[in-house]
Design an enzyme around this catalytic site. Structure first.
Site, PDB file in Angstrom:
ATOM      1  N   GLY A   1       0.817  -1.206   0.000  1.00 45.24           N
ATOM      2  CA  GLY A   1       0.000   0.000   0.000  1.00 45.24           C
ATOM      3  C   GLY A   1       0.854   1.260   0.000  1.00 45.24           C
TER       4      GLY A   1
ATOM      5  N   HIS B   1      12.397  10.833  -2.568  1.00 46.48           N
ATOM      6  CA  HIS B   1      12.867   9.524  -3.026  1.00 46.48           C
ATOM      7  C   HIS B   1      14.353   9.580  -3.386  1.00 46.48           C
ATOM      8  CE1 HIS B   1       9.825   6.324  -3.368  1.00 46.48           C
ATOM      9  NE2 HIS B   1       8.951   7.312  -3.293  1.00 46.48           N
TER      10      HIS B   1
ATOM     11  N   ASP C   1      10.361   2.154 -10.426  1.00 45.50           N
ATOM     12  CA  ASP C   1       9.488   2.696  -9.383  1.00 45.50           C
ATOM     13  C   ASP C   1       8.668   3.824 -10.001  1.00 45.50           C
ATOM     14  OD1 ASP C   1       8.303   3.192  -6.959  1.00 45.50           O
ATOM     15  OD2 ASP C   1      10.150   3.618  -5.894  1.00 45.50           O
TER      16      ASP C   1
END
Length: 169
Positions: A10, A50, A83
């Site tokens: 999730g 990130h 990603d």
């Protein structure tokens, strides 16, 4: 080392961090294939976070649509981290491209890769039913995509609360 690893979970489950750990532990040159686009300030902040989380030592390739091309071009150069698949799918929806055909192409490309690939995806089907037709179609497509990628993957991990659970491999 698994050739194809799928890491799912999730939102904010720790899946990207876990996938990055897999890549770093491989000892191979690290290539990050980013499918997200900084279309607003919030997404730009996410992308920056990130990059900071990953740290140095990564070659980054930004490819919101041509994921197959990015994988083919980087094969043999190191381990690749994609990603994420659900952002790629979203980009295909917005561009009104045939997501099912693109997914079929991706499945073929993944199975022909020589270097390892770690793919991050979101489990979006566990929440509320989207109100819009497009939202429901996207949710369904995401579930189909994850199932089809999992079929060809050597390893599938579900990450929740930062903890990985091996589902396959």
């Amino acid at each position: 080392m698994n050739k194809i690893t799928l890491v799912t979970g999730g939102a904010k489950s720790g899946k990207s961090r876990h996938a990055e750990g897999i890549v770093k532990a491989s000892g191979l040159s690290s290539i990050y294939i980013a499918t997200g686009q900084a279309l607003d300030d919030e997404m730009a902040d996410r992308i920056t976070a990130h990059k900071i989380q990953r740290g140095d030592g990564w070659q980054t390739i930004e490819e919101p649509l041509d994921l197959c091309g990015a994988l083919v071009r980087t094969d043999g150069q190191g381990i690749r981290l994609v990603d994420c698949l659900t952002l790629w799918l979203s980009n295909l929806f917005v561009a009104e491209l045939d997501w099912d055909a693109k997914l079929s192409e991706l499945l073929v490309v993944l199975q022909t890769q020589q270097s390892p690939v770690v793919l991050v995806t979101n489990e979006v089907g566990g929440g509320i039913v989207p109100m819009s037709d497009m939202g429901r179609r996207y949710r369904d497509a995401s579930g189909v995509m994850n199932q089809r990628i999992a079929e060809v993957a050597d390893a599938v991990l579900l990450v929740t609360c930062g903890l990985p659970l091996s589902l396959k491999g």
